[in-house]
Design an enzyme around this catalytic site. Structure first.
Site, PDB file in Angstrom:
ATOM      1  N   LEU A 140       0.843  -1.193   0.000  1.00 33.82           N
ATOM      2  CA  LEU A 140       0.000   0.000   0.000  1.00 33.82           C
ATOM      3  C   LEU A 140       0.878   1.242   0.000  1.00 33.82           C
ATOM      4  CD1 LEU A 140      -2.687  -0.904   2.721  1.00 33.82           C
ATOM      5  CD2 LEU A 140      -2.900  -1.125   0.238  1.00 33.82           C
ATOM      6  N   ASP A 141       0.382   2.302  -0.652  1.00 34.84           N
ATOM      7  CA  ASP A 141       1.057   3.593  -0.587  1.00 34.84           C
ATOM      8  C   ASP A 141       1.137   4.061   0.862  1.00 34.84           C
ATOM      9  OD1 ASP A 141       1.216   3.608  -3.367  1.00 34.84           O
ATOM     10  OD2 ASP A 141      -0.639   4.747  -3.597  1.00 34.84           O
ATOM     11  N   ARG A 142       2.085   4.927   1.142  1.00 33.53           N
ATOM     12  CA  ARG A 142       2.306   5.411   2.501  1.00 33.53           C
ATOM     13  C   ARG A 142       1.036   5.976   3.128  1.00 33.53           C
ATOM     14  NH1 ARG A 142       6.132   7.320   6.079  1.00 33.53           N
ATOM     15  NH2 ARG A 142       5.641   9.275   7.137  1.00 33.53           N
ATOM     16  N   THR A 155      -2.107   5.423   2.213  1.00 34.01           N
ATOM     17  CA  THR A 155      -3.277   4.546   2.102  1.00 34.01           C
ATOM     18  C   THR A 155      -3.287   3.622   3.308  1.00 34.01           C
ATOM     19  OG1 THR A 155      -3.243   4.608  -0.319  1.00 34.01           O
ATOM     20  CG2 THR A 155      -4.421   2.781   0.709  1.00 34.01           C
ATOM     21  N   ARG A 174      -6.124   5.626  -7.761  1.00 31.77           N
ATOM     22  CA  ARG A 174      -5.980   7.083  -7.737  1.00 31.77           C
ATOM     23  C   ARG A 174      -6.004   7.667  -9.147  1.00 31.77           C
ATOM     24  NH1 ARG A 174      -0.726   7.703  -4.039  1.00 31.77           N
ATOM     25  NH2 ARG A 174      -1.241   9.935  -4.215  1.00 31.77           N
TER      26      ARG A 174
END
Length: 307
Positions: free
Chosen positions: A141-143, A145, A245
């Protein structure tokens, strides 16, 4: 079956043979153990036994034999510093861990965030428990998210789960709050994604990009201070970088808080995106498992404070 006892901490799988005259090599390949894994087992500190006796892969198996694969111990990555800290583990067995990641914490170290990541904390957990393993991140996961992550405890488990994911065997369901109201309640976005020229981070829809598909369902339409927002469910059919996104920006409904892709940070300071469900078949038991994570506080507040 998985075994790990106090005398031998190495990861070990055992299998019962159900037919006569099968080569050990062919039997193990049928169990999903790759040629590369067998080579590593032979030369890097593991071994294979049949009925308690070490055998090579040319051994001929008979019905009723018990095969045990002792995988070699794994050395933690030199660039991954084990750390102590809070780690929210929703599920753990001998094969993998499901972690509920908060927003603001990176999955793996990077130049900008070399410490304090989920991987650092999992490495610390392995070191504390004396587990001879490195961290194998299956889903990332993105930071900013939040939500569910899957981390394998062994390279073989990582291999099996990655193959399952590539074959669309993973259910990855997200919830997001987007700006504006989509025209219809259910739709599919199929647009190829690639890197934006001149950027090492940003992705865009581009004809020569990789195929990507996101299934979208509007769960609730909201109003806050005259601004239209929507709570949506998104199911990934592919797993491209920043897929949700970019797809939602392309639909002119960027995620609230996602300033990289056109969202406003007036209401929330990070992209309002949460991995709420993660489902897959346990590669060892064959049982399908579905994990759930509630919306975090900041996204719940956005919904409760709207009309």
């Amino acid at each position: 079956m998985i075994n790990r006892d106090g005398q031998d901490p190495r990861f070990r799988l055992t299998f019962h043979v159900e037919e006569d005259d099968v080569l050990l090599r062919e039997f193990l390949h049928a169990k999903g153990i790759s040629r590369r894994t067998l080579t590593a087992t032979k030369y890097e500190g593991g071994h294979i036994s049949v009925n308690g006796i070490e055998r090579n892969v040319r051994h001929l198996l008979q019905k009723g034999d018990l095969v045990a694969v002792h995988f070699p111990p794994e050395q933690p990555s030199a660039g991954l510093q084990p750390e102590e800290g809070e780690l929210s583990i929703l599920y753990e067995d001998e094969a993998f861990i499901i972690v509920d990641k908060p927003a603001g914490k990176s999955t793996i170290p990077s130049r900008d965030h070399p410490t304090g990541t989920v991987a650092n904390l999992v490495a610390g957990k392995f070191a504390r428990e004396g587990l001879p393993a490195t961290v194998h991140v299956v889903t990332r996961l993105d930071r900013d998210t939040s939500g569910l992550l899957c981390i394998a405890k062994n390279r073989h488990i990582h291999h099996l789960l990655s193959e399952q994911m590539m074959a669309s065997g993973f259910h990855r369901e997200y919830k997001a709050i987007v700006e504006g109201w989509p025209e219809i309640d259910r739709f599919v976005i199929e647009q190829p994604l690639g890197r934006k020229e001149g950027s090492i981070i940003k992705r865009i829809v581009r004809p020569d990009g990789q195929y990507a598909r996101t299934d979208v369902e509007v769960l609730r339409r909201l109003q806050r201070n005259g601004q239209s927002l929507a709570l949506v469910k998104l199911v990934l059919q592919t797993g491209r970088t920043h897929q949700i996104r970019v797809h939602m920006q392309w639909k002119r409904h960027p995620l609230s808080g996602d300033d990289l892709y056109g969202g406003s940070t007036e209401i929330i300071g990070r992209q309002a995106l949460h991995c709420a469900k993660l489902g897959f078949t346990n590669p060892l038991t064959g049982i399908y498992q579905l994990f759930n994570s509630d919306l975090p506080h900041d996204m719940q507040c956005m919904i409760s404070q709207t009309s």
